[in-house]
Design a protein around this motif. Sequence first.
Motif, PDB file in Angstrom:
ATOM      1  N   VAL A  78       2.900  -6.281   5.947  1.00 27.02           N
ATOM      2  CA  VAL A  78       3.382  -6.453   4.595  1.00 27.02           C
ATOM      3  C   VAL A  78       1.988  -5.550   3.639  1.00 27.02           C
ATOM      4  O   VAL A  78       1.273  -5.886   3.658  1.00 27.02           O
ATOM      5  CB  VAL A  78       3.607  -8.401   4.424  1.00 27.02           C
ATOM      6  CG1 VAL A  78       3.698  -8.318   2.221  1.00 27.02           C
ATOM      7  CG2 VAL A  78       3.859  -8.387   4.953  1.00 27.02           C
ATOM      8  N   GLN A  79       2.266  -5.150   2.586  1.00 27.24           N
ATOM      9  CA  GLN A  79       1.300  -4.457   2.254  1.00 27.24           C
ATOM     10  C   GLN A  79       0.669  -5.425   0.745  1.00 27.24           C
ATOM     11  O   GLN A  79       1.602  -6.428   0.034  1.00 27.24           O
ATOM     12  CB  GLN A  79       1.773  -3.547   1.463  1.00 27.24           C
ATOM     13  CG  GLN A  79       0.536  -2.314   0.191  1.00 27.24           C
ATOM     14  CD  GLN A  79       1.064  -1.216  -0.389  1.00 27.24           C
ATOM     15  OE1 GLN A  79       2.101  -1.490  -1.195  1.00 27.24           O
ATOM     16  NE2 GLN A  79       0.472  -0.031   0.104  1.00 27.24           N
ATOM     17  N   TYR A  80      -0.456  -5.574   0.447  1.00 27.20           N
ATOM     18  CA  TYR A  80      -0.754  -6.821  -0.536  1.00 27.20           C
ATOM     19  C   TYR A  80      -2.072  -6.343  -1.343  1.00 27.20           C
ATOM     20  O   TYR A  80      -2.560  -5.368  -0.502  1.00 27.20           O
ATOM     21  CB  TYR A  80      -1.087  -7.985   0.113  1.00 27.20           C
ATOM     22  CG  TYR A  80      -1.651  -9.483  -0.149  1.00 27.20           C
ATOM     23  CD1 TYR A  80      -0.191 -10.329  -0.852  1.00 27.20           C
ATOM     24  CD2 TYR A  80      -2.340 -10.023  -1.038  1.00 27.20           C
ATOM     25  CE1 TYR A  80      -0.166 -11.195  -1.117  1.00 27.20           C
ATOM     26  CE2 TYR A  80      -2.072 -11.551  -1.359  1.00 27.20           C
ATOM     27  CZ  TYR A  80      -1.319 -11.682  -1.819  1.00 27.20           C
ATOM     28  OH  TYR A  80      -1.194 -12.473  -2.160  1.00 27.20           O
ATOM     29  N   SER A  81      -2.263  -6.922  -2.517  1.00 24.58           N
ATOM     30  CA  SER A  81      -3.608  -6.311  -3.498  1.00 24.58           C
ATOM     31  C   SER A  81      -4.102  -7.847  -4.067  1.00 24.58           C
ATOM     32  O   SER A  81      -3.272  -8.801  -4.500  1.00 24.58           O
ATOM     33  CB  SER A  81      -2.842  -5.337  -4.535  1.00 24.58           C
ATOM     34  OG  SER A  81      -2.054  -6.001  -4.876  1.00 24.58           O
ATOM     35  N   LEU A  82      -5.422  -7.429  -3.809  1.00 25.46           N
ATOM     36  CA  LEU A  82      -6.301  -8.763  -4.678  1.00 25.46           C
ATOM     37  C   LEU A  82      -7.272  -8.355  -5.555  1.00 25.46           C
ATOM     38  O   LEU A  82      -8.294  -6.966  -5.497  1.00 25.46           O
ATOM     39  CB  LEU A  82      -6.503  -9.722  -3.472  1.00 25.46           C
ATOM     40  CG  LEU A  82      -5.730 -10.712  -2.302  1.00 25.46           C
ATOM     41  CD1 LEU A  82      -6.758 -11.232  -1.320  1.00 25.46           C
ATOM     42  CD2 LEU A  82      -5.481 -11.585  -3.486  1.00 25.46           C
ATOM     43  N   PRO A  83      -7.884  -9.287  -6.688  1.00 24.31           N
ATOM     44  CA  PRO A  83      -8.371  -8.610  -7.767  1.00 24.31           C
ATOM     45  C   PRO A  83     -10.071  -9.384  -7.249  1.00 24.31           C
ATOM     46  O   PRO A  83      -9.419 -10.555  -6.944  1.00 24.31           O
ATOM     47  CB  PRO A  83      -8.053  -9.344  -9.123  1.00 24.31           C
ATOM     48  CG  PRO A  83      -7.103  -9.619  -8.392  1.00 24.31           C
ATOM     49  CD  PRO A  83      -6.805 -10.128  -7.649  1.00 24.31           C
TER      50      PRO A  83
END
Length: 216
Positions: free
Chosen positions: A204-209
């Motif tokens: 799964v593609q994921y992003s975080l700050p």
Amino acid sequence: MERKKPEADLRKYYTVFLQLGMILTLAIFIVAVRIDITSLAPDEYVLDEQEIVEMEEIIQTRQIETPPPPPRPPVPVEVPNDEIIDDVDIDISADWDLDDRLDMPPPQQEEEEPEEDFFVVVEEMPELIGGLASIQENIRYPEMARRAGIEGRVYVQFIVNEQGQVEDPQVIRGIGGGADEEALRAVRQAQFRPGMQRGRPVRVQYSLPVVFRLQN
């Protein structure tokens, strides 16, 4: 009454005076006749020649506009060509049979674009173990960013594989000053529960700050 003297008698000399008068008158008449008192003919007058000024007729000239000459054609410049062209012998055989079957080249196969091996949205999205606090606790504020007073959020995008590990993290929005590299280092060490699709773990593609904030 006393009579005049005979010497004073004018009648005695009347005839003499009369004759003298006639003679004098005749002499004046003769002289007057002999004198040429006629005026000169108009042609005999001598006049000073006047200067004759001839007026030249000024002819108005018209300027004819001539079109500009056509541009000169470019002169071909010979460019030396050091390339040596080898003679190619083309063998054309007269025995070629038109009834022979021609071999057609194989059709070109279109290259199929590789399908993405990850999902963007799944039934159960990956879950960061320990939450964002586990990543923030692992952050070491870069000295360059601290001296420059750089603060903000660094957004990192990555893939969570079937084992919950982070693959190929990339900064999609950074703040510089060494904070981008530090955010990548902290995200690589993060652990996730993998995403699930139809009961099995998937990529799964994921992003975080990642937040960088200086403490006063």
